[in-house]
Scaffold this motif. Structure first.
Motif, PDB file in Angstrom:
ATOM      1  N   PRO A 199      22.919  40.677  56.809  1.00  0.00           N
ATOM      2  CA  PRO A 199      22.484  40.846  55.423  1.00  0.00           C
ATOM      3  C   PRO A 199      23.255  39.931  54.468  1.00  0.00           C
ATOM      4  N   TYR A 200      22.581  39.497  53.426  1.00  0.00           N
ATOM      5  CA  TYR A 200      23.183  38.736  52.335  1.00  0.00           C
ATOM      6  C   TYR A 200      22.720  39.360  51.030  1.00  0.00           C
ATOM      7  N   LEU A 201      23.667  39.829  50.232  1.00  0.00           N
ATOM      8  CA  LEU A 201      23.297  40.430  48.957  1.00  0.00           C
ATOM      9  C   LEU A 201      23.066  39.322  47.929  1.00  0.00           C
ATOM     10  N   MET A 202      21.899  39.337  47.287  1.00  0.00           N
ATOM     11  CA  MET A 202      21.542  38.299  46.324  1.00  0.00           C
ATOM     12  C   MET A 202      21.964  38.749  44.925  1.00  0.00           C
ATOM     13  N   VAL A 203      22.671  37.879  44.211  1.00  0.00           N
ATOM     14  CA  VAL A 203      23.261  38.226  42.921  1.00  0.00           C
ATOM     15  C   VAL A 203      22.755  37.259  41.855  1.00  0.00           C
ATOM     16  N   SER A 204      22.145  37.807  40.803  1.00  0.00           N
ATOM     17  CA  SER A 204      21.731  36.972  39.678  1.00  0.00           C
ATOM     18  C   SER A 204      22.880  36.812  38.680  1.00  0.00           C
ATOM     19  N   ARG A 205      23.382  37.953  38.197  1.00  0.00           N
ATOM     20  CA  ARG A 205      24.463  37.912  37.202  1.00  0.00           C
ATOM     21  C   ARG A 205      25.476  39.034  37.391  1.00  0.00           C
ATOM     22  N   SER A 206      25.102  40.104  38.061  1.00  0.00           N
ATOM     23  CA  SER A 206      25.810  41.369  37.992  1.00  0.00           C
ATOM     24  C   SER A 206      27.116  41.390  38.795  1.00  0.00           C
ATOM     25  N   ASP A 207      28.204  41.772  38.129  1.00  0.00           N
ATOM     26  CA  ASP A 207      29.457  42.021  38.839  1.00  0.00           C
ATOM     27  C   ASP A 207      29.344  43.250  39.734  1.00  0.00           C
ATOM     28  N   GLU A 208      28.533  44.238  39.300  1.00  0.00           N
ATOM     29  CA  GLU A 208      28.395  45.458  40.091  1.00  0.00           C
ATOM     30  C   GLU A 208      27.796  45.155  41.470  1.00  0.00           C
ATOM     31  N   SER A 209      26.896  44.203  41.549  1.00  0.00           N
ATOM     32  CA  SER A 209      26.325  43.835  42.845  1.00  0.00           C
ATOM     33  C   SER A 209      27.377  43.195  43.746  1.00  0.00           C
ATOM     34  N   VAL A 210      28.252  42.401  43.164  1.00  0.00           N
ATOM     35  CA  VAL A 210      29.342  41.798  43.938  1.00  0.00           C
ATOM     36  C   VAL A 210      30.259  42.885  44.488  1.00  0.00           C
ATOM     37  N   GLU A 211      30.584  43.872  43.670  1.00  0.00           N
ATOM     38  CA  GLU A 211      31.449  44.967  44.119  1.00  0.00           C
ATOM     39  C   GLU A 211      30.768  45.780  45.215  1.00  0.00           C
ATOM     40  N   PHE A 212      29.470  45.980  45.076  1.00  0.00           N
ATOM     41  CA  PHE A 212      28.706  46.701  46.099  1.00  0.00           C
ATOM     42  C   PHE A 212      28.759  45.955  47.429  1.00  0.00           C
ATOM     43  N   ALA A 213      28.549  44.646  47.388  1.00  0.00           N
ATOM     44  CA  ALA A 213      28.609  43.835  48.601  1.00  0.00           C
ATOM     45  C   ALA A 213      29.998  43.886  49.222  1.00  0.00           C
ATOM     46  N   ALA A 214      31.031  43.870  48.391  1.00  0.00           N
ATOM     47  CA  ALA A 214      32.401  43.880  48.890  1.00  0.00           C
ATOM     48  C   ALA A 214      32.719  45.181  49.618  1.00  0.00           C
ATOM     49  N   ARG A 215      32.221  46.303  49.092  1.00  0.00           N
ATOM     50  CA  ARG A 215      32.481  47.580  49.762  1.00  0.00           C
ATOM     51  C   ARG A 215      31.847  47.607  51.149  1.00  0.00           C
ATOM     52  N   LEU A 216      30.673  46.982  51.298  1.00  0.00           N
ATOM     53  CA  LEU A 216      29.990  46.934  52.586  1.00  0.00           C
ATOM     54  C   LEU A 216      30.482  45.786  53.466  1.00  0.00           C
ATOM     55  N   LEU A 217      31.264  44.883  52.873  1.00  0.00           N
ATOM     56  CA  LEU A 217      31.688  43.636  53.524  1.00  0.00           C
ATOM     57  C   LEU A 217      30.467  42.825  53.945  1.00  0.00           C
ATOM     58  N   TRP A 218      29.519  42.725  53.026  1.00  0.00           N
ATOM     59  CA  TRP A 218      28.367  41.839  53.185  1.00  0.00           C
ATOM     60  C   TRP A 218      28.623  40.577  52.382  1.00  0.00           C
ATOM     61  N   ALA A 271      40.448  46.460  48.087  1.00  0.00           N
ATOM     62  CA  ALA A 271      40.558  47.835  47.586  1.00  0.00           C
ATOM     63  C   ALA A 271      39.763  48.812  48.439  1.00  0.00           C
ATOM     64  N   ALA A 272      38.676  48.313  49.072  1.00  0.00           N
ATOM     65  CA  ALA A 272      37.858  49.164  49.935  1.00  0.00           C
ATOM     66  C   ALA A 272      38.465  49.326  51.331  1.00  0.00           C
ATOM     67  N   GLY A 273      39.584  48.653  51.595  1.00  0.00           N
ATOM     68  CA  GLY A 273      40.276  48.824  52.858  1.00  0.00           C
ATOM     69  C   GLY A 273      39.955  47.810  53.926  1.00  0.00           C
ATOM     70  N   HIS A 274      39.233  46.747  53.582  1.00  0.00           N
ATOM     71  CA  HIS A 274      38.897  45.732  54.577  1.00  0.00           C
ATOM     72  C   HIS A 274      40.077  44.797  54.807  1.00  0.00           C
ATOM     73  N   ALA A 275      40.202  44.297  56.016  1.00  0.00           N
ATOM     74  CA  ALA A 275      41.300  43.403  56.375  1.00  0.00           C
ATOM     75  C   ALA A 275      41.093  42.034  55.745  1.00  0.00           C
ATOM     76  N   ALA A 276      42.202  41.388  55.372  1.00  0.00           N
ATOM     77  CA  ALA A 276      42.129  40.092  54.700  1.00  0.00           C
ATOM     78  C   ALA A 276      41.405  39.060  55.557  1.00  0.00           C
ATOM     79  N   ALA A 277      41.651  39.071  56.862  1.00  0.00           N
ATOM     80  CA  ALA A 277      40.996  38.097  57.744  1.00  0.00           C
ATOM     81  C   ALA A 277      39.488  38.309  57.768  1.00  0.00           C
ATOM     82  N   ASP A 278      39.055  39.569  57.761  1.00  0.00           N
ATOM     83  CA  ASP A 278      37.618  39.855  57.752  1.00  0.00           C
ATOM     84  C   ASP A 278      36.990  39.444  56.421  1.00  0.00           C
ATOM     85  N   ILE A 279      37.735  39.622  55.344  1.00  0.00           N
ATOM     86  CA  ILE A 279      37.231  39.221  54.029  1.00  0.00           C
ATOM     87  C   ILE A 279      37.065  37.711  53.963  1.00  0.00           C
ATOM     88  N   ASP A 280      38.061  36.986  54.463  1.00  0.00           N
ATOM     89  CA  ASP A 280      37.973  35.522  54.468  1.00  0.00           C
ATOM     90  C   ASP A 280      36.773  35.049  55.288  1.00  0.00           C
TER      91      ASP A 280
END
Length: 289
Positions: free
Chosen positions: A121-140, A166-175
């Motif tokens: 999955p790839y979360l598509m973002v037009s402008r919203s910071d909330e969508s970015v935060e949502f994607a980050a929690r899912l690690l998408w 903040a959602a508990g994901h590992a730095a390597a997985d985030i990168d």
């Protein structure tokens, strides 16, 4: 799809074409029934031999909701329920769901996607910071439209990293996930920068003149002269050398690792688009390999 691609591109490129992935840009889950979405995309994954990427987003235009008789104010709730249903039925193959907006009786999904646990999955973002935060929690990973300017794109990459930590994901997985993030850019390349500006003007100005939500694309609401869009660096026009320089600067400043090139914005002439894509592939892309 393999047969068509092999015929179009010739036998010598057939093996390469079979590696091309397919992406939805974008599945607006909120106005559509999630089981219908899950079936259609699973079918696409089967037909492509497991090469589907799922681009998913809320949708931003109230007209796109009223057309289906959907209340735009329900967008966020419907979006989250739909994503939950699609991912669960892909993972499990069966589902029974009772939500506020969607009710699904016990059923088994046919066909089931090839890729496990789900198509990427790839979360598509037009402008919203909330969508970015949502994607980050899912690690998408997320893909931005051309709306966020360079400062906003940089902010969204930083926000994603902070939210994922903040959602508990590992730095390597985030990168590793950020390495799959991207932004859409209007691109055109020709022998000289002046040539690109001359060639791209008609299509781009038609596009922005007919778009009623310029602000969603990061542009001012009111119509602007062509020079405004040239200075707004979402539009990347230039010689191969100029584009290499611009893309390098963009990557270093924003931290966005990938671009999606929109070569045909506003219905550019077909021969011009093909020439630009060919020149980009031969003289720009090798620099970044």
């Amino acid at each position: 799809t393999n047969l068509i691609a092999g015929t179009v591109f010739g036998n010598k490129n057939y093996r390469f074409v079979k590696r091309i992935r397919l992406g939805t840009a974008v599945t607006r889950t909120a106005p559509h029934h999630p089981i219908h979405v899950a079936e259609d995309l699973a079918y696409g994954d089967v037909l492509s031999g497991g090469r589907l990427n799922w681009g998913v987003g809320k949708g931003y235009d109230p007209l796109g909701f009223s057309t289906y008789g959907i209340d735009y104010e329900q967008r966020d709730e419907r979006w989250q329920e739909a994503i939950d249903i699609v991912t669960r039925v892909w993972e499990d193959g069966t589902i029974a769901y009772e939500g506020k907006h969607f009710q699904v009786p016990q059923l088994e999904l046919f066909p089931k996607p090839v890729q496990r646990p789900i198509p990427p999955p790839y979360l598509m973002v037009s402008r919203s910071d909330e969508s970015v935060e949502f994607a980050a929690r899912l690690l998408w990973p997320f893909v931005m439209g051309q709306g966020p300017d360079w400062d906003d794109a940089r902010h969204k990459i930083e926000l994603y990293r902070e939210s994922a930590l903040a959602a508990g994901h590992a730095a390597a997985d985030i990168d590793a996930t950020i390495a799959n993030c991207a932004q859409l850019k209007q691109l055109h390349v020709a022998e000289t920068t002046q040539q690109t500006q001359d060639e791209y003007e008609r299509g781009l100005m038609w596009y922005v003149a007919t778009s009623r939500n310029r602000q969603m694309f990061g542009f001012k609401r009111e119509a602007q002269p062509y020079e405004y869009y040239l200075e707004y660096r979402s539009v990347m026009l230039g010689s191969p050398e100029q584009l290499v320089e611009t893309i390098e600067e963009f990557r270093e400043y924003t931290g966005v690792p990938n671009l999606i090139g929109w070569f045909n914005c506003g219905g550019q002439p077909h021969d011009q688009v093909c020439r630009s894509m060919g020149m980009f592939g031969e003289q720009v892309l090798p620099h970044f390999r």
